[in-house]
Design a protein around this motif. Structure first.
Motif, mmCIF file in Angstrom:
data_model
loop_
_atom_site.group_PDB
_atom_site.id
_atom_site.type_symbol
_atom_site.label_atom_id
_atom_site.label_comp_id
_atom_site.label_asym_id
_atom_site.label_seq_id
_atom_site.Cartn_x
_atom_site.Cartn_y
_atom_site.Cartn_z
ATOM 1 N N ASP A 55 -10.198 -5.908 -4.086
ATOM 2 C CA ASP A 55 -10.254 -7.263 -3.520
ATOM 3 C C ASP A 55 -11.690 -7.783 -3.618
ATOM 4 O O ASP A 55 -11.932 -8.894 -4.095
ATOM 5 C CB ASP A 55 -9.770 -7.225 -2.065
ATOM 6 N N LYS A 71 -3.612 -7.614 4.996
ATOM 7 C CA LYS A 71 -3.094 -6.439 5.665
ATOM 8 C C LYS A 71 -1.579 -6.454 5.896
ATOM 9 O O LYS A 71 -0.905 -5.468 5.621
ATOM 10 C CB LYS A 71 -3.811 -6.231 6.991
ATOM 11 N N VAL A 114 0.833 -1.201 0.000
ATOM 12 C CA VAL A 114 0.000 0.000 0.000
ATOM 13 C C VAL A 114 0.870 1.254 0.000
ATOM 14 O O VAL A 114 0.623 2.202 -0.754
ATOM 15 C CB VAL A 114 -0.974 -0.016 1.211
ATOM 16 N N VAL A 133 -7.862 -0.625 -2.519
ATOM 17 C CA VAL A 133 -7.348 -1.993 -2.574
ATOM 18 C C VAL A 133 -8.410 -2.976 -2.026
ATOM 19 O O VAL A 133 -8.607 -4.059 -2.565
ATOM 20 C CB VAL A 133 -6.013 -2.069 -1.784
ATOM 21 N N GLN A 134 -9.116 -2.561 -0.976
ATOM 22 C CA GLN A 134 -10.186 -3.412 -0.437
ATOM 23 C C GLN A 134 -11.324 -3.560 -1.443
ATOM 24 O O GLN A 134 -11.911 -4.628 -1.589
ATOM 25 C CB GLN A 134 -10.704 -2.833 0.883
ATOM 26 N N TYR A 193 -5.886 -9.034 -0.954
ATOM 27 C CA TYR A 193 -5.201 -8.114 -0.046
ATOM 28 C C TYR A 193 -5.145 -8.691 1.364
ATOM 29 O O TYR A 193 -6.168 -9.035 1.945
ATOM 30 C CB TYR A 193 -5.933 -6.776 -0.033
ATOM 31 N N LEU A 210 -0.137 -7.468 -1.243
ATOM 32 C CA LEU A 210 -1.234 -7.914 -2.089
ATOM 33 C C LEU A 210 -0.726 -8.599 -3.349
ATOM 34 O O LEU A 210 0.391 -8.380 -3.801
ATOM 35 C CB LEU A 210 -2.135 -6.736 -2.449
ATOM 36 N N THR A 215 -5.714 2.092 0.706
ATOM 37 C CA THR A 215 -6.274 0.929 1.406
ATOM 38 C C THR A 215 -7.747 0.721 1.036
ATOM 39 O O THR A 215 -8.168 -0.393 0.751
ATOM 40 C CB THR A 215 -6.124 1.098 2.935
#
Ligand code: CA
Length: 151
Positions: free
Chosen positions: A55, A64, A33, A51-52, A62, A68, A48
């Motif tokens: 996903d 944490k 990230v 990216v979520q 991803y 990723l 973030t």
């Protein structure tokens, strides 16, 4: 009408994320990230969130603390985006434009050209590469030389 149709084209932002993620994976072996945030000049919190979302859409996985990875679908999309970026860059380079202008323009154009247009530009580029005289006259803005005319 389903706004979440699988065929829905990716947004410009999604395309830029995937492009950067693939490039990070190709150059560093992984994408985090923090690196994506730096490359896109976006806050880590926004990255973030995105990216979520990617996903959830099945384009990447991803975790944490482990960074990723792109899924097959995400990687395919990212490769297409990268290829399109390269095709447009090659074409504008051939025309002899300034590298900064090329980068700026490709970043804008790449999200708006259809696969058919990219393909046509690719074809035009390879033809032009085989016609140095024509290419020179395009670069200088001159009219292409005509076949000798019989008076
Ligand atoms: Ca881009």
């Amino acid at each position: 009408m389903s706004p979440r149709s699988a065929k829905r084209p990716a947004s410009s932002a999604v395309e830029d994320y995937l492009e950067q993620i693939l490039e990070l994976i190709n150059t560093k072996g992984y994408a985090r990230v923090v690196d994506i945030a730096q490359r896109l000049s976006i806050s880590q919190a926004s990255v973030t969130n995105m990216v979520q979302k990617l996903d959830a859409e099945g384009l990447l996985k991803y975790e944490k603390y482990r960074g990723l990875v792109l899924t097959t679908a995400g990687e395919e999309l990212a490769r297409n985006i990268t290829l399109r970026h390269q095709t447009l860059t090659d074409f504008l380079q051939l025309l002899g434009l300034d590298p900064q202008v090329i980068y700026h323009d490709v970043e804008g154009m790449e999200h708006h050209v259809s696969p058919a247009t990219v393909h046509a530009i690719e074809s035009l580029t390879s033809h032009l590469k085989r016609r140095p005289a024509l290419l020179r006259s395009i670069r200088t803005g001159a009219t292409p030389p005509r076949g000798r005319r019989t008076p």
